[in-house]
Motif scaffolding. Structure first.
Motif, short mmCIF file in Angstrom:
data_model
loop_
_atom_site.label_atom_id
_atom_site.label_comp_id
_atom_site.label_asym_id
_atom_site.label_seq_id
_atom_site.Cartn_x
_atom_site.Cartn_y
_atom_site.Cartn_z
N THR A 39 0.86 -1.19 0.00
CA THR A 39 0.00 0.00 0.00
C THR A 39 0.90 1.23 0.00
O THR A 39 2.10 1.14 0.25
CB THR A 39 -0.90 0.08 1.26
N PHE A 69 -6.66 0.05 8.06
CA PHE A 69 -6.84 -0.13 6.63
C PHE A 69 -6.72 -1.60 6.27
O PHE A 69 -5.88 -2.32 6.80
CB PHE A 69 -5.77 0.66 5.85
N ILE A 71 -5.27 -4.12 3.96
CA ILE A 71 -4.12 -4.05 3.07
C ILE A 71 -4.41 -4.65 1.69
O ILE A 71 -3.66 -4.43 0.76
CB ILE A 71 -2.87 -4.71 3.69
N GLY A 74 -7.12 -1.35 0.45
CA GLY A 74 -6.82 0.04 0.80
C GLY A 74 -7.94 0.73 1.54
O GLY A 74 -7.81 1.87 1.97
N CYS A 76 -10.33 2.15 4.27
CA CYS A 76 -10.22 2.53 5.67
C CYS A 76 -11.39 1.91 6.42
O CYS A 76 -12.55 2.10 6.04
CB CYS A 76 -10.22 4.04 5.82
N GLU A 83 -8.84 6.27 2.49
CA GLU A 83 -8.38 5.02 1.90
C GLU A 83 -6.97 5.26 1.39
O GLU A 83 -6.55 6.40 1.22
CB GLU A 83 -9.29 4.51 0.79
N VAL A 84 -6.24 4.18 1.17
CA VAL A 84 -4.88 4.29 0.66
C VAL A 84 -4.77 3.48 -0.63
O VAL A 84 -5.52 2.53 -0.84
CB VAL A 84 -3.82 3.82 1.68
N ASP A 85 -3.85 3.89 -1.48
CA ASP A 85 -3.61 3.17 -2.71
C ASP A 85 -3.00 1.80 -2.41
O ASP A 85 -2.23 1.66 -1.45
CB ASP A 85 -2.64 3.94 -3.61
N THR A 86 -3.34 0.83 -3.22
CA THR A 86 -2.73 -0.49 -3.14
C THR A 86 -1.98 -0.74 -4.45
O THR A 86 -2.29 -0.13 -5.47
CB THR A 86 -3.77 -1.60 -2.92
#
Length: 101
Positions: A39, A69, A71, A74, A76, A83-86
């Motif tokens: 991520t 998060f 993994i 991504g 939350c 949210e986070v990029d994967t």
């Protein structure tokens, strides 16, 4: 997509994550149940390093304020606005690669 070597499989123990830099971009890589995931390292809440967070199964917990998060996606888990990029991860022999745009 460009594929970048980030580490060897033995560099991350089961249930562990770490931060790596690829072309100036911080990426967090995790090992869960023998599978590697990646991520963005940056928590959208206050910028904590997810690679230095605590893994609970496939959930990474930000060390700064506890945002969680998935993994694998991504997403939350405790705030719908975050949210986070994967990134796609592959393993070739004993080397772990991450694909970045």
């Amino acid at each position: 997509m460009a594929k970048h070597k980030v580490c060897k499989t033995g560099d991350l123990a089961e249930g562990e994550g770490n931060k790596f830099e690829i072309n100036g971009q911080d990426i967090a890589v995790y090992c869960v149940e023998g599978t590697f995931w990646a991520t963005a390292d940056f928590c959208p809440h206050r910028g904590g390093s997810l690679g230095h967070g605590k893994l609970d199964g496939k959930t990474i917990i930000c060390p700064n304020h506890g945002w969680q998060f998935d993994i694998t996606t991504g997403e939350c888990l405790n705030n719908v606005s975050g949210e986070v990029d994967t990134f796609t991860v592959s393993v070739e022999g004993d080397e772990v690669f991450v694909e970045l745009p």
